[in-house]
Structures are given as structure tokens and as C-alpha cells.
Design a protein around this motif. Structure first.
Motif, short mmCIF file in Angstrom:
data_model
loop_
_atom_site.label_atom_id
_atom_site.label_comp_id
_atom_site.label_asym_id
_atom_site.label_seq_id
_atom_site.Cartn_x
_atom_site.Cartn_y
_atom_site.Cartn_z
N PRO A 26 -31.48 -123.43 104.20
CA PRO A 26 -30.70 -123.42 105.27
C PRO A 26 -29.42 -123.71 105.34
N PHE A 27 -28.83 -123.90 104.11
CA PHE A 27 -27.62 -124.49 104.02
C PHE A 27 -26.33 -123.51 103.97
N ALA A 28 -26.56 -122.24 104.16
CA ALA A 28 -25.39 -121.16 104.08
C ALA A 28 -24.57 -121.47 105.16
N MET A 29 -25.21 -121.84 106.50
CA MET A 29 -24.33 -121.64 107.73
C MET A 29 -23.49 -122.94 107.62
N PRO A 30 -23.79 -124.20 107.32
CA PRO A 30 -22.53 -125.15 107.31
C PRO A 30 -21.70 -124.75 106.29
N PHE A 31 -21.89 -124.18 105.28
CA PHE A 31 -20.60 -123.75 104.31
C PHE A 31 -19.74 -122.79 105.16
N ILE A 32 -20.20 -121.74 105.89
CA ILE A 32 -19.60 -120.73 106.39
C ILE A 32 -18.84 -121.49 107.67
N GLU A 33 -19.52 -122.02 108.47
CA GLU A 33 -19.10 -122.69 109.75
C GLU A 33 -17.94 -123.78 109.37
N GLY A 34 -18.23 -124.69 108.26
CA GLY A 34 -17.13 -125.74 108.02
C GLY A 34 -15.74 -124.72 107.45
N ALA A 35 -16.13 -123.81 106.57
CA ALA A 35 -14.74 -123.11 106.07
C ALA A 35 -14.21 -122.58 107.29
N ARG A 36 -14.77 -121.82 108.29
CA ARG A 36 -14.30 -120.94 109.37
C ARG A 36 -13.59 -121.83 110.28
N ASP A 37 -14.18 -123.20 110.43
CA ASP A 37 -13.55 -123.97 111.45
C ASP A 37 -12.25 -124.38 110.97
N GLU A 38 -12.28 -124.96 109.75
CA GLU A 38 -11.31 -125.57 109.26
C GLU A 38 -10.12 -124.55 108.94
N ALA A 39 -10.48 -123.30 108.64
CA ALA A 39 -9.31 -122.11 108.26
C ALA A 39 -8.77 -121.89 109.62
N ALA A 40 -9.63 -121.69 110.92
CA ALA A 40 -9.00 -121.77 112.13
C ALA A 40 -8.09 -122.29 112.56
N LEU A 41 -8.40 -123.47 111.94
CA LEU A 41 -7.00 -124.88 112.56
C LEU A 41 -5.80 -124.21 112.17
N GLN A 42 -5.76 -123.32 110.82
CA GLN A 42 -4.11 -122.67 110.51
C GLN A 42 -4.07 -121.41 110.74
N ASP A 43 -5.00 -120.74 111.69
CA ASP A 43 -4.85 -119.50 112.00
C ASP A 43 -5.10 -118.38 110.84
#
Length: 334
Positions: free
Chosen positions: A71-88
Motif C-alpha cells: 500500500p506504499f506507492a501512494m505516499p511516495f507519489i503524493e509526497g513527491a507531487r505535493d512537494e513539487a507543487a510548492l515550486q510549480d
């Protein structure tokens, strides 16, 4: 961000969460204040690193070997997405199954975009051989590492996590603590067992090898091994399980013998899957920091693009696996 993290004594991911105002219950107010003070002392001001038209927004490629086995794929994807979104910045995710052809096709597509780096990610912590093409692209390894450390990597601190889980039982008064371990080919299983043994040694408690049983990582494995322990003339008063699924099986075995958790036997898991908080009683466990690992990796890529010196970007980082105390630990029965 590296300097702020070092001054505050926290991870880069924690610095990012605090300075971007992201709510996270695992970051205390004391830690937030320490990060803010460190940033102010260093004159650090966080702002967008890129300012480009929408159709040319920078992209980070996330190559993930699997998405369905744990079940751990989504935390990787969401963490990367949310952090990257902070920098557009956008995250483009590809499930590759570690197939070189699929990896090559994904990299071909990414290089047609405004790709600024790659997060090469595995669902199980392990040593890998990095595809040669990544030597020409800024790359951070997530949940994996390579022998010669040509790329920065971030992995969970499983040894410390196993130590924390076992120590929680020791602090409650337990001395006969069993360990249901994963199979030896799993690096996390070996590391968590090391943490278990180190904790017992630190507390001057002899390791009883008869209480260390290997049986995979499934619910059935946890149930079968726990039944074996309960059949002993001198059963343990506590069990540390390799993961939460084995803990589910342990609960079932304990209940089948007319015993209770934690009144008769205490149980601790590892991973902090969603099911842990819904077990009866809720399971004390150790959290795998997948979200924080992905955030750290994005930050490391961006720091590389800003010219952070290479001795900082070729490191292997181990992030803390915090202990999550719930209701499955009590003092041993008299």
C-alpha cells in the motif's frame, strides 16, 4: 534548505513542510519554532524556483517499480507531487516493473518534456543497479541505494525503528519479547531484527533464539507463528512483528486462545498501515516515512539544480521511523 535543516537539527523534508506552511501532525510546535528561528538566522527565504509558462512547467519523473504489491506507492507519489507543487513543478509517474525497456521508454518521453530530474523509486528497500542513462540526468534514489553512491539516496531507518518498537515493550516491563521476523532476503526484515537485538542488548536482556521466528510477512504467517509461541510452556509476554499484517494474525491467534491484547500479551507492528488504527485495540506500530522520503528527494533534486556541492548530494540519508503508540501495549501480567 540543507543549511536550515542542519542548524535546526531536522530533515530537509521537515524544513519544507514548515516553511511552506503545510500542516503535518508529526511536526510539533517546538520543532516548527526551531526551523523558523534557524531560517531567520540564516536569512533563508523560500520562494518559487521557476517562473515559466504553464505549458513549459518543469517536470520531475518518478519511476516506480510497482504500485500494487504494497500500500506504499501512494505516499511516495503524493509526497513527491505535493512537494513539487510548492515550486510549480509537475510530477510524471511511470510504473516500470523494473523492466529496462519500460524504463527506457519512460525516459525517452520525459526527455521530450522539460524534465529537470528523476526520482528512481522502489517499493522494497534494497540495493540496486542504476540504469546507465540516469548518469546523465540529475537523479535521486528513493527507498533504494547503489553500492558506489553516484546518486543521493534516501531510505527508512529500519534498524532504529526496530529498536524503538522493542524498547517500547521493554519500558513497559517486558523481558520475554518474541520477534516475528520477515524473510532474510528482505533487507528491511534483517534491519528490523538488528534493531530488536540491539534494544535487548542495550537493556541487558538476553536474546532467546527460540523466541525469534521467521515466517514471511502475511496475516497467515503472523497467526501460525503466534500459535507456536503460545504453545510453549513459557510463552512470551510481548511480540514485535515485522509488519502490521503479521500483527493482525498475531491478534487473531491470541484471541483464538481466549487471551487478550494487551492485558495478556502486548503486540507491536511496523509500517503503520491504515488498518493499524482500526484494530481492536488500536495497534502500536512504527511509521514508515514514505511521504517525507519523497519530499526530501524532491528537495535534493532542486538543491542539485541550484548548485549545492556534490559532497552533500551523494549522501545516503536514513529518515527516522517514528514510533506510534496506541493501545496494544501494557505491563506484563503478574
Amino acid at each position: 534548505m540543507v543549511d536550515v535543516a542542519q542548524r535546526a537539527g531536522v530533515s530537509q523534508a521537515t524544513v519544507s513542510l514548515v516553511l511552506n506552511g503545510v500542516s503535518n501532525p508529526r511536526v510539533s510546535e517546538v520543532t516548527r519554532s526551531r526551523v523558523v528561528e534557524a531560517a531567520e538566522a540564516l536569512g533563508y527565504r523560500k520562494g518559487p524556483r521557476h517562473n515559466v509558462p504553464e505549458h513549459r512547467r518543469p517536470v520531475i519523473g518518478l519511476l516506480l517499480d510497482e504500485v500494487s504489491t504494497t500500500p506504499f506507492a501512494m505516499p511516495f507519489i503524493e509526497g513527491a507531487r505535493d512537494e513539487a507543487a510548492l515550486q510549480d513543478i509537475l510530477i510524471a509517474t511511470f510504473c516500470t516493473r523494473s523492466d529496462p525497456k519500460i524504463e527506457s521508454a519512460a525516459l525517452d518521453l520525459l526527455q521530450e518534456l522539460n524534465v529537470i530530474g528523476i526520482l528512481y523509486t522502489t517499493l522494497t528497500t534494497r540495493q540496486i543497479l542504476v540504469p546507465e542513462r540516469l548518469n546523465d540526468i540529475p537523479t535521486v534514489l528513493v527507498n533504494c541505494y547503489e553500492k558506489h553512491r553516484r546518486h543521493p539516496s534516501v531510505v527508512p531507518g529500519d534498524i532504529a525503528g526496530g529498536h524503538a518498537a522493542t524498547e517500547a515493550l521493554l519500558k513497559a516491563g517486558h523481558r520475554r519479547i518474541a520477534h516475528l521476523k520477515g524473510e532474510d532476503w528482505i533487507e528491511a526484515a534483517r534491519d528490523r531484527e538488528k534493531g530488536y537485538r540491539q534494544a535487548l542488548t542495550t537493556w541487558d536482556v538476553p536474546v532467546d533464539e527460540d523466541l525469534v521466528l521467521m515466517g514471511g510477512w502475511t496475516v497467515n504467517g503472523g497467526r501460525e507463528l503466534t500459535l507456536k509461541l503460545l504453545d510453549r510452556k513459557d510463552p512470551p509476554t510481548a511480540i514485535f512483528c515485522f509488519n502490521d499484517r503479521m500483527a493482525v494474525g498475531a491478534y487473531d491467534a491470541i484471541k483464538s486462545r481466549g487471551l487478550r491484547v494487551p492485558e495478556d500479551i502486548s503486540v507491536v507492528g511496523f509500517d503503520d498501515e491504515d488498518l493499524a488504527s482500526y484494530m481492536v485495540p488500536p495497534l502500536s506500530t512504527v511509521l514508515l516515512p514514505h511521504d517525507e522520503m519523497a519530499r526530501w528527494a524532491v528537495g535534493a533534486l532542486l538543491d542539485h539544480n541550484e548548485g549545492i556541492s556534490s559532497h552533500r548530494t551523494t549522501q545516503k540519508i536514513k529518515l527516522e521511523c517514528p514510533f506510534v503508540e496506541r493501545g496494544s501495549i501494557a505491563a506484563p501480567p503478574s
